[in-house]
Design a protein around this motif. Sequence first.
Motif, short mmCIF file in Angstrom:
data_model
loop_
_atom_site.label_atom_id
_atom_site.label_comp_id
_atom_site.label_asym_id
_atom_site.label_seq_id
_atom_site.Cartn_x
_atom_site.Cartn_y
_atom_site.Cartn_z
N PRO A 121 0.83 -1.20 0.00
CA PRO A 121 0.00 0.00 0.00
C PRO A 121 0.86 1.26 0.00
O PRO A 121 1.95 1.27 0.56
N GLY A 122 0.38 2.31 -0.65
CA GLY A 122 1.12 3.56 -0.69
C GLY A 122 1.25 4.09 -2.11
O GLY A 122 0.55 3.66 -3.04
N LEU A 123 2.18 5.04 -2.28
CA LEU A 123 2.39 5.70 -3.57
C LEU A 123 3.24 4.85 -4.50
O LEU A 123 4.27 4.31 -4.10
N HIS A 124 2.82 4.77 -5.76
CA HIS A 124 3.57 4.02 -6.77
C HIS A 124 3.52 4.76 -8.10
O HIS A 124 2.66 5.62 -8.33
N PHE A 125 4.46 4.41 -8.98
CA PHE A 125 4.53 5.01 -10.30
C PHE A 125 4.45 3.90 -11.33
O PHE A 125 5.37 3.10 -11.50
N LEU B 223 13.41 7.10 -2.46
CA LEU B 223 13.35 8.16 -3.47
C LEU B 223 12.07 8.97 -3.41
O LEU B 223 11.98 10.03 -4.04
N THR B 224 11.07 8.50 -2.66
CA THR B 224 9.75 9.16 -2.69
C THR B 224 9.13 9.34 -1.32
O THR B 224 7.93 9.62 -1.22
N ASP B 225 9.91 9.23 -0.24
CA ASP B 225 9.31 9.26 1.10
C ASP B 225 8.74 10.63 1.47
O ASP B 225 7.99 10.75 2.43
N THR C 242 4.52 30.98 -1.45
CA THR C 242 3.55 30.95 -2.55
C THR C 242 3.00 29.56 -2.81
O THR C 242 1.80 29.39 -3.09
N HIS C 243 3.84 28.53 -2.71
CA HIS C 243 3.43 27.19 -3.13
C HIS C 243 3.44 26.13 -2.02
O HIS C 243 2.79 25.09 -2.17
N HIS C 244 4.17 26.35 -0.94
CA HIS C 244 4.24 25.34 0.12
C HIS C 244 4.11 25.99 1.50
O HIS C 244 4.82 25.61 2.43
N GLN C 245 3.21 26.96 1.61
CA GLN C 245 3.10 27.73 2.85
C GLN C 245 2.71 26.85 4.03
O GLN C 245 3.28 26.98 5.13
N GLN C 246 1.75 25.95 3.83
CA GLN C 246 1.30 25.10 4.93
C GLN C 246 2.31 24.02 5.29
O GLN C 246 2.45 23.67 6.47
N LYS C 247 3.02 23.52 4.29
CA LYS C 247 3.98 22.43 4.51
C LYS C 247 5.27 22.74 3.76
O LYS C 247 5.50 22.25 2.65
N PRO C 248 6.16 23.56 4.37
CA PRO C 248 7.41 23.94 3.68
C PRO C 248 8.26 22.74 3.25
O PRO C 248 8.94 22.80 2.23
N LEU C 249 8.20 21.65 4.04
CA LEU C 249 9.02 20.49 3.68
C LEU C 249 8.53 19.81 2.41
O LEU C 249 9.21 18.93 1.86
N ASN C 250 7.35 20.21 1.91
CA ASN C 250 6.87 19.66 0.63
C ASN C 250 7.80 20.03 -0.52
O ASN C 250 7.74 19.40 -1.58
N VAL C 251 8.63 21.06 -0.33
CA VAL C 251 9.56 21.42 -1.40
C VAL C 251 10.54 20.26 -1.64
O VAL C 251 11.02 20.06 -2.76
N LEU C 252 10.83 19.49 -0.60
CA LEU C 252 11.68 18.30 -0.77
C LEU C 252 10.92 17.22 -1.53
O LEU C 252 11.51 16.48 -2.33
N GLY C 253 9.61 17.13 -1.29
CA GLY C 253 8.79 16.20 -2.06
C GLY C 253 8.77 16.59 -3.53
O GLY C 253 8.80 15.73 -4.41
N GLU C 254 8.74 17.90 -3.80
CA GLU C 254 8.77 18.36 -5.19
C GLU C 254 10.11 18.03 -5.84
O GLU C 254 10.17 17.65 -7.01
N LEU C 255 11.19 18.14 -5.05
CA LEU C 255 12.52 17.77 -5.56
C LEU C 255 12.55 16.28 -5.91
O LEU C 255 13.09 15.88 -6.94
N GLN C 256 11.94 15.45 -5.06
CA GLN C 256 11.88 14.02 -5.33
C GLN C 256 10.97 13.71 -6.53
O GLN C 256 11.31 12.87 -7.36
N PHE C 257 9.84 14.40 -6.61
CA PHE C 257 8.92 14.20 -7.72
C PHE C 257 9.60 14.51 -9.05
O PHE C 257 9.50 13.73 -10.02
N ILE D 266 19.72 16.82 2.78
CA ILE D 266 20.89 15.93 2.74
C ILE D 266 20.44 14.48 2.56
O ILE D 266 21.02 13.73 1.75
N ALA D 267 19.40 14.08 3.28
CA ALA D 267 18.90 12.70 3.16
C ALA D 267 18.37 12.44 1.76
O ALA D 267 18.63 11.38 1.17
N VAL D 268 17.63 13.40 1.20
CA VAL D 268 17.08 13.25 -0.15
C VAL D 268 18.21 13.11 -1.17
O VAL D 268 18.20 12.21 -2.03
N LEU D 269 19.20 13.99 -1.10
CA LEU D 269 20.31 13.95 -2.06
C LEU D 269 21.15 12.69 -1.91
O LEU D 269 21.65 12.15 -2.90
#
Length: 385
Positions: free
Chosen positions: A52-56, A137-139, A243-258, A300-303
């Motif tokens: 279960p979870g996110l898949h591509f 790669l997608t956590d 502008t784009h991740h005000q509620q969840k700033p760490l989502n910018v790392l999700g965008e980097l992973q995406f 750092i963890a993402v990279l």
Amino acid sequence: MATDMDPEVARSLFEEGATLVLLGVPEGTELGIDYKCWQVGPRFRGVKMIPPGLHFLHYSSFSAVGSGGTTGPRTGLFLTLKPREILMANWDPKEEDMDFSASENQVEVDRVRAGLQDLDPFLGPYPYEVMRKWVSLTDKVNQELATQLQPLSGRVCAFSDVIPEVQLTHTKDREEQNLPRNDTACQSMKEGLDKLPRMKLREGTALRFSPIPRKTYPPGATPAQITQCNMDLSYALETLLETHHQQKPLNVLGELQFAFVCFLIGNVYEGFEHWKSLLTLLCRSEEAMRQRPDLYLGLIAVLYHQLGEIPPDFFVDIVSKDNFLTSTLQDFFQFANGPGVNSTLRRRAEKFKAHLTKKFSWDFEADLDDCEPVVVELPEGVTLD
């Protein structure tokens, strides 16, 4: 699709795993899920035991015409699967795409669920050996973020679907657009290119990445402030986050992973370009590094995981061109060692730097055009007399 799997894990996935029933997929089609890809055989009907979870899910149509046949460009889509969920799709030969409308028919889904035991021999098991790699790669990506970033069509396509900005069917249409006539000979490459109509992405097919702010300094900034903001991109980063991740700033790392997954697995070059731009913005934001240690510990963890997955020759061919990655990370490590930086972040950055130096033999101590002059963009109406 054979794979070695721990018996306990296999039992858990058999009981709780989701199932993708994919009917009518032509033999020879290149199809994969997450980090694994196969060529479809005559007995293939789908994939079972999916965590279960996110898949591509991604696939490329196959044509037997020509010597050895040809494989089309890759198409993919992000799916979030629930425990024991059955998701159904039929292959649309006209569109060469998956049609998931069957999943909206609960009667049909219940019928397939009741006959799942008979279908089981035709379902390949999820490649559990790549699950840890996929999660690493997608956590930071959830379905909400994936939906926000992917095209409105829901499909991530390797080749852009473009159409003419204006339908130019007649000579007078071209004249109205100040384009040369088609029936005149071209005297140069430029003239030939000028004869081509201007193209645009088909509506709903563009990836919806957060635009990188073009202006790196606040309104009314002085020349000195503009120079500082060009050296430290924190203002631009904060603008993007608000502008784009005000509620969840760490989502910018999700965008980097995406963006990275769209490039590495989806074969979308635009994903690589956005990954570069976003990485530059993050690594060259000195003040943000002091104010947002959690964001940079996450970076750092993402990279660490991303750079571990890129083929070695990729750096030579693309990433290291113009010293992009080494110069960007050099700035990051320099800022991470600066005053006011969280001590845990400083130590983690030093370890990461040592890891990259050892693995790729990158020299982060060399001068990389440090002495080049900084070009300062002046606000409108301001002159330096």
